[in-house]
Enzyme design. Sequence first.
Site, PDB file in Angstrom:
ATOM      1  N   SER A 251       8.476  -2.819  -1.847  1.00 38.81           N
ATOM      2  CA  SER A 251       8.881  -2.188  -3.087  1.00 38.81           C
ATOM      3  C   SER A 251       8.586  -0.698  -3.072  1.00 38.81           C
ATOM      4  O   SER A 251       7.732  -0.209  -2.345  1.00 38.81           O
ATOM      5  CB  SER A 251       8.142  -2.835  -4.258  1.00 38.81           C
ATOM      6  OG  SER A 251       6.759  -2.535  -4.134  1.00 38.81           O
ATOM      7  N   LYS A 252       9.328  -0.024  -3.891  1.00 38.58           N
ATOM      8  CA  LYS A 252       9.282   1.421  -3.983  1.00 38.58           C
ATOM      9  C   LYS A 252       7.870   1.924  -4.297  1.00 38.58           C
ATOM     10  O   LYS A 252       7.428   2.936  -3.775  1.00 38.58           O
ATOM     11  CB  LYS A 252      10.225   1.827  -5.119  1.00 38.58           C
ATOM     12  CG  LYS A 252      10.804   3.205  -4.999  1.00 38.58           C
ATOM     13  CD  LYS A 252      11.861   3.359  -6.092  1.00 38.58           C
ATOM     14  CE  LYS A 252      12.425   4.766  -6.135  1.00 38.58           C
ATOM     15  NZ  LYS A 252      13.507   4.887  -7.128  1.00 38.58           N
ATOM     16  N   ARG A 253       7.194   1.218  -5.178  1.00 31.76           N
ATOM     17  CA  ARG A 253       5.889   1.672  -5.632  1.00 31.76           C
ATOM     18  C   ARG A 253       4.818   1.617  -4.566  1.00 31.76           C
ATOM     19  O   ARG A 253       3.870   2.375  -4.579  1.00 31.76           O
ATOM     20  CB  ARG A 253       5.449   0.873  -6.877  1.00 31.76           C
ATOM     21  CG  ARG A 253       5.999   1.454  -8.164  1.00 31.76           C
ATOM     22  CD  ARG A 253       5.491   2.883  -8.420  1.00 31.76           C
ATOM     23  NE  ARG A 253       6.540   3.740  -8.948  1.00 31.76           N
ATOM     24  CZ  ARG A 253       6.887   4.913  -8.413  1.00 31.76           C
ATOM     25  NH1 ARG A 253       6.291   5.376  -7.332  1.00 31.76           N
ATOM     26  NH2 ARG A 253       7.844   5.655  -8.953  1.00 31.76           N
ATOM     27  N   GLY A 255       5.440   1.488  -1.097  1.00 30.03           N
ATOM     28  CA  GLY A 255       5.795   1.963   0.228  1.00 30.03           C
ATOM     29  C   GLY A 255       7.055   2.794   0.156  1.00 30.03           C
ATOM     30  O   GLY A 255       7.615   2.987  -0.916  1.00 30.03           O
TER      31      GLY A 255
END
Length: 474
Positions: A251-253, A255
């Site tokens: 997920s964006k948050r 990595g």
Amino acid sequence: MVVTRVAPSPTGDPHVGTAYQALFDYVWAKKNAGRFIVRIEDTDRARYNAESEARILAALRWLGISHDEGPDIGGPNAPYRQSERLSLYQKYAQELIEKGHAYRAFETPEELDAIRKELQQQGQRGGYDGRARSISKEESNHRAAQGEPHVVRLKAPRTGQTVLHDQLRGPIKFENSGIEDAVLLKSDGFPTYHLAVVVDDHEMGITDAVRGEEWIPSAPLHVLLYQAFGWPEPRWYHMPLLLNPDKSKLSKRKGNTSIEWYRDQGILPEALLNYLGMMGWSMPDGREVFGLQDMIENFSWERMSLGGSVFGWDKLKWLNGKYIREILSLDDLAERLKPFMEKAGYTWQNDTYLKQVAEAMRARFETLQEFVEKSGYFFTDNYPVQEKALAKIREGAAYLPEVRTLLAKLPSLEAEVAEPAFKSFIEQKGLKAGAVMQPLRAALTGVLETPGMFEVLHLLGRERVIARLDRAIQ
RNA sequence: GGCCCCAUCGACUAGCGGUCAGGUCACCGCCCUUUCAAGGCGGCGGCAGGGGUUCGAAUCCCCUUGGGGUCACCA
């Protein structure tokens, strides 16, 4: 014939998970001399992002994954954007209603919330109880005709089981009692993923549905839809997930998930693709460096491992370095370096010089961006001088004037000339090589890690060497 | 929590009844060496646990545990 598809949703940055998916879809199609389709799942008006589609397509192109059909190149199954296929879904939703496999529901979002709460209090699972099933056909038609907002829901069976035949895990059984009356058509007339994916996969002749494991829970819904329509199911393959370092779904948050981010760091497309290829899959001979063609030739689903893979930076970087130092030609490498150099504002006298520096630096950088960060002194006199380098210069201050004199009078700074001269100088003085080399290195580059001293001397040339020495001596 | 998936070194993986459980990254050491790398050599480190099946289990079955996914008019 094998036809596969990747169906990204244009909601943001091109995601590495999309590339991962696309890679395996592509390889499997090509392994079977089949076709690979890109379809845009843009049925969510709220999250739609206008630039996203072009960036996703560009990212796939950059990686070298080419599709046979898609929104940018067209094809026999056009259009490839779901927003342009709305009437299709409406037609099929209507068909399901008529066959008795679906029904209209008129609850407002607020009412649904209330129902959900009520069900939860009763300790029941699910978010909808199917109460609109009891609305008579006449009333339903009438209210729809009056223009009352409504969705179309699947009339899921309440008993029995539905079996998902996953090619990678065997049959997976689901109790129908746990399957909800999912929304198929939203009140805005757009389909949900569930309806759209089944209709489009069928209409486009998709034979093999390869997608992420996160879809397993809703897969029985899709199976039920195929059954309701009376269509043959595709072969299902649910791929393992790409993971964050903490093992949760990438997920964006937690990595970097944007393909563009890796590109901008100076990760090579072939390295990224290679790395993705070793997530959950391996070459029969254990090779770790392999390309698309190698993958196509050697691919089989038996070699897939089902545990999710942590998408990590270290090994990707190592692999990228491997391509930089062992796979790319020097010419190719220099060409790829150029945009990074330009972006950093560096100039170079000619391509030969850039290539020579790249060659000297080759074993010393693993991303293209790293080259820019470590090679500045080759391209400007305005390079920073590190603290440690400054200390070295002071340490060797006694020798630097003599070194300057020596270098100034040498006929050339070629290694064949400079090296013996240097060696005898050091010998004469009874010094250790490092005692002179390190201060000189620091004086010429501002850092203590560089290519071999004689390479540096030659690349910089006498003029710059003398000027930098003079500056350091002061 | 319900449902579902998964399970070999810290990470990526090989293994598909009999192997000293192999390789790669990372880490550590040595070599090479004018620095830093690269490269070479070596080291550390793993079959989650318990039951079965079998002459024999990392490999097959069951349970436990652990991790993950999913439960929207998002995909």
